[in-house]
Design a protein around this motif. Structure first.
Motif, PDB file in Angstrom:
ATOM      1  N   LEU A   1      32.080  45.577  37.284  1.00 57.18           N
ATOM      2  CA  LEU A   1      33.364  44.917  37.518  1.00 57.18           C
ATOM      3  C   LEU A   1      33.369  43.486  36.994  1.00 57.18           C
ATOM      4  O   LEU A   1      34.347  43.046  36.380  1.00 57.18           O
ATOM      5  CB  LEU A   1      33.708  44.923  39.006  1.00 57.18           C
TER       6      LEU A   1
ATOM      7  N   HIS B   1      35.709  42.140  33.965  1.00 54.83           N
ATOM      8  CA  HIS B   1      36.586  40.994  34.217  1.00 54.83           C
ATOM      9  C   HIS B   1      36.362  39.892  33.176  1.00 54.83           C
ATOM     10  O   HIS B   1      37.317  39.371  32.604  1.00 54.83           O
ATOM     11  CB  HIS B   1      36.348  40.457  35.631  1.00 54.83           C
TER      12      HIS B   1
ATOM     13  N   GLY C   1      37.844  40.546  29.942  1.00 53.61           N
ATOM     14  CA  GLY C   1      39.303  40.683  29.925  1.00 53.61           C
ATOM     15  C   GLY C   1      39.773  42.124  29.911  1.00 53.61           C
ATOM     16  O   GLY C   1      40.921  42.393  29.576  1.00 53.61           O
ATOM     17  N   LYS C   2      38.923  43.038  30.308  1.00 49.84           N
ATOM     18  CA  LYS C   2      39.271  44.474  30.305  1.00 49.84           C
ATOM     19  C   LYS C   2      39.723  44.903  31.703  1.00 49.84           C
ATOM     20  O   LYS C   2      39.174  45.817  32.308  1.00 49.84           O
ATOM     21  CB  LYS C   2      38.076  45.299  29.836  1.00 49.84           C
ATOM     22  N   HIS C   3      40.747  44.240  32.202  1.00 48.86           N
ATOM     23  CA  HIS C   3      41.227  44.475  33.559  1.00 48.86           C
ATOM     24  C   HIS C   3      41.781  45.879  33.741  1.00 48.86           C
ATOM     25  O   HIS C   3      41.735  46.420  34.847  1.00 48.86           O
ATOM     26  CB  HIS C   3      42.272  43.429  33.927  1.00 48.86           C
ATOM     27  N   ASN C   4      42.264  46.475  32.676  1.00 50.97           N
ATOM     28  CA  ASN C   4      42.814  47.828  32.760  1.00 50.97           C
ATOM     29  C   ASN C   4      41.737  48.874  33.031  1.00 50.97           C
ATOM     30  O   ASN C   4      42.049  49.981  33.457  1.00 50.97           O
ATOM     31  CB  ASN C   4      43.565  48.185  31.476  1.00 50.97           C
TER      32      ASN C   4
ATOM     33  N   LYS D   1      39.271  48.381  35.236  1.00 51.71           N
ATOM     34  CA  LYS D   1      38.756  48.206  36.596  1.00 51.71           C
ATOM     35  C   LYS D   1      39.439  49.192  37.553  1.00 51.71           C
ATOM     36  O   LYS D   1      40.615  49.513  37.383  1.00 51.71           O
ATOM     37  CB  LYS D   1      38.973  46.775  37.073  1.00 51.71           C
TER      38      LYS D   1
END
Length: 73
Positions: free
Chosen positions: A38, A42, A45-48, A50
Protein backbone atom coordinates in the motif's frame (compact mmCIF):
# COMPACT_ATOMS: atom_id res chain seq x y z
CA UNK A 1 -18.93 -6.27 -3.77
CA UNK A 2 -15.47 -6.72 -2.31
CA UNK A 3 -12.63 -8.55 -3.99
CA UNK A 4 -10.91 -11.49 -2.38
CA UNK A 5 -7.31 -10.89 -1.34
CA UNK A 6 -5.95 -13.06 -4.17
CA UNK A 7 -7.93 -11.10 -6.77
CA UNK A 8 -6.41 -7.84 -5.53
CA UNK A 9 -2.94 -9.36 -5.09
CA UNK A 10 -2.92 -10.46 -8.73
CA UNK A 11 -3.58 -6.84 -9.79
CA UNK A 12 -0.46 -5.59 -7.96
CA UNK A 13 2.65 -5.20 -10.17
CA UNK A 14 4.73 -8.40 -10.06
CA UNK A 15 7.94 -6.72 -8.89
CA UNK A 16 6.17 -5.19 -5.90
CA UNK A 17 4.53 -8.52 -5.01
CA UNK A 18 7.92 -10.22 -5.10
CA UNK A 19 9.59 -7.60 -2.90
CA UNK A 20 6.77 -7.70 -0.34
CA UNK A 21 6.65 -11.49 0.06
CA UNK A 22 10.19 -12.57 -0.89
CA UNK A 23 11.05 -15.73 1.04
CA UNK A 24 7.62 -15.89 2.69
CA UNK A 25 5.48 -17.05 -0.22
CA UNK A 26 4.57 -20.37 1.42
CA UNK A 27 2.85 -18.65 4.36
CA UNK A 28 -0.39 -16.73 4.56
CA UNK A 29 0.12 -13.01 3.83
CA UNK A 30 0.45 -10.76 6.86
CA UNK A 31 -0.75 -7.20 7.31
CA UNK A 32 2.80 -5.83 7.31
CA UNK A 33 3.29 -7.13 3.75
CA UNK A 34 -0.01 -5.57 2.63
CA UNK A 35 1.02 -2.26 4.25
CA UNK A 36 4.35 -2.40 2.40
CA UNK A 37 2.51 -2.73 -0.91
CA UNK A 38 0.00 0.00 0.00
CA UNK A 39 2.79 2.43 0.85
CA UNK A 40 4.62 1.79 -2.42
CA UNK A 41 1.41 2.08 -4.47
CA UNK A 42 0.68 5.37 -2.71
CA UNK A 43 4.18 6.76 -3.28
CA UNK A 44 3.97 5.76 -6.96
CA UNK A 45 0.62 7.56 -7.30
CA UNK A 46 -1.18 4.32 -8.19
CA UNK A 47 -4.17 5.00 -5.95
CA UNK A 48 -6.51 3.12 -8.27
CA UNK A 49 -4.69 -0.13 -7.41
CA UNK A 50 -5.23 0.21 -3.66
CA UNK A 51 -8.01 -1.82 -2.01
CA UNK A 52 -11.02 -0.22 -0.37
CA UNK A 53 -11.47 0.00 3.39
CA UNK A 54 -14.21 -2.63 3.13
CA UNK A 55 -11.87 -5.00 1.28
CA UNK A 56 -9.11 -4.61 3.87
CA UNK A 57 -11.57 -5.19 6.69
CA UNK A 58 -12.98 -8.28 4.97
CA UNK A 59 -9.52 -9.78 4.39
CA UNK A 60 -8.62 -9.39 8.06
CA UNK A 61 -11.96 -10.54 9.49
CA UNK A 62 -12.25 -13.52 7.15
CA UNK A 63 -8.68 -14.67 7.80
CA UNK A 64 -7.40 -14.13 4.24
CA UNK A 65 -4.63 -11.99 5.76
CA UNK A 66 -3.13 -12.44 9.23
CA UNK A 67 -2.24 -9.50 11.43
CA UNK A 68 0.81 -11.27 12.91
CA UNK A 69 2.92 -14.28 12.09
CA UNK A 70 2.51 -16.61 15.03
CA UNK A 71 5.35 -19.06 15.52
CA UNK A 72 4.69 -22.36 17.21
CA UNK A 73 7.03 -23.24 20.05
Amino acid sequence: MVRKFEEWWNSVPADLRQRARKGDEANKPILNQVNYVLLHLHLAGKHNLKPTHEELKDWLHSGQVDTLRMTKK
